[in-house]
Enzyme design. Sequence first.
Site, PDB file in Angstrom:
ATOM      1  N   ALA A  14     -11.625   2.852  -3.730  1.00 36.09           N
ATOM      2  CA  ALA A  14     -11.033   3.678  -4.888  1.00 36.09           C
ATOM      3  C   ALA A  14     -12.754   2.989  -5.992  1.00 36.09           C
ATOM      4  CB  ALA A  14     -10.321   1.806  -5.214  1.00 36.09           C
ATOM      5  N   HIS A 473      -6.649  -3.512   8.319  1.00 39.81           N
ATOM      6  CA  HIS A 473      -5.727  -3.386   7.477  1.00 39.81           C
ATOM      7  C   HIS A 473      -4.955  -4.254   6.284  1.00 39.81           C
ATOM      8  CE1 HIS A 473      -4.108   0.240   9.568  1.00 39.81           C
ATOM      9  NE2 HIS A 473      -5.164   0.139   9.097  1.00 39.81           N
TER      10      HIS A 473
END
Length: 538
Positions: A14, A473
Amino acid sequence: MDAFDFVIVGAGSAGSVLANRLTASGKYTVLLLEAGGSDKTPLVQIPIGYGKIFYDAAVNWKYITEPDPNLDNRPIYWPRGKVLGGSSSINAMVYVRGHQNDYAEWNAAAPGWGWSDVEPLFRRMENWDGAPSSARGKGGPLAVHDVRPEVHPLTRVYLEAAAQAGFPTNPDYNGPDMEGATTYQITTRNGFRASAARCYLDPAGKRPNLEVRTRAHATRVLFDGTRAIGVEYRHKGQIKTARARAEVILSGGAINSPQLLQLSGIGPGQVLQDHGIDVLLDAAQVGRNLQDHLGSDNLFVSKVASLNQELRPLMGKVKAALHYALTRKGPLSLSLNQGGGFVRVLDDSPGPDMQLYFSPVSYTRAPVGVRPLMSPDPFPGFLIGFNPCKPTSVGHLQIRSPDPFVAPEMHPNYMSTDYDRTLMVEGTKLMRRIAETQAMSAVIDSELLPGAQVDDDAAIEAYIRKTSWTVFHQCSTCRMGSDPASSVVDPRLRVRGIDGLRVADASIFPSIPTGNTNAPAIMVGEKASDLILQDALG
């Protein structure tokens, strides 16, 4: 003190997007701080190199969880990227948007994050090289590669077997329908890894309004009252500060972002006090709601050659390296997870509840650090693995020390619900069901793991507790939502109770998505940049 409009902590999936988008107009200045170093190394850029950097402290935080009582008190190894590009520079490159139901969940928690809101962002991100489709993006920064023509013959056998087991092949699981067996799409371009750093940060690297500092480890956020005004960080052996005129944005990921908040006085009050940290804001949810995908493999001895015979012998490695050097193709250009899919195991599931993985290579798992992924078994073998898509077990993390260079405590709390335990057992049975099809049984010599002795539900569950592993994850530790009682950031990613501070990375996921988390993390960067620019323009 340096001064910039925006200070971003973390140049990962990000953070790289934010650095690109926030500097594109030339109007704003941005400082991007990354605790790791450059991604310009062969083992990062060559796709299958992730098998080596899986344990490389030069680019990897190499986290170890606390012993998990639900997994026979085993600590679990959590590799996370400590390098430009973050975990997008060390992952298996599998690209999965997620299921539309995931974003219905997100939208219920945080309006503005439904499928109709995020689907255009996925298309904006993508430069898809597969069959043209109005559902897929073309010309975006992120290269997404269709590997179907290049997979190992055993992967094609797997697809045939999955169809015989009732799961037809889906040519594009990122299209309108996610379900079915498939070959995985990966983030590569011209045979090289297409990380967030390569696709977003490199094109922005020469902009005069962007400064990237590597080996710059953020130690705390600085405040004036309850307004974030900058970041303290360690760089070249010195403690330095950088001022943010507009905002500080944390993009350190699901472990580092909540850790930095807690080190900065934002978190569960008692935890902070126990470590002598002044409480700026008692925020109980910081570090809570930790979610992850837990996986398990069935390992089969093959009657036919697998990638083991290509990648284990020295001459095989040399041949594969030459093939890659000359053509940018071959096994070194792909992920080991060539096949897989998304299927329903339970009749009442609203969407796919199991993700499948097929690797035409096998490696008998060893203690952490002993055997890298690039040393496969000496016999022909392959793996069929799985993880539940929407696990309901929730863990937490918290600082272990006020020292920012000490890793936090991580408590994954895997397999703590009946639902998760049921799906882990059913997943193992499904792997065997696929293996028993006509197509797959024709190439299987024997099941090595779990093995014939693991023959009932109790034995399967015991095997899973002993051998299961993270699918890497981790998410949701700075959860986004409209309800202040259950969230850390609001739907615009602003930290509640604090001005000038946002979080934008996988830690804000309201719930874990169906599938790999890298594509949603990059999408969060895209969405965050839109929100930040909207607010900056007033």
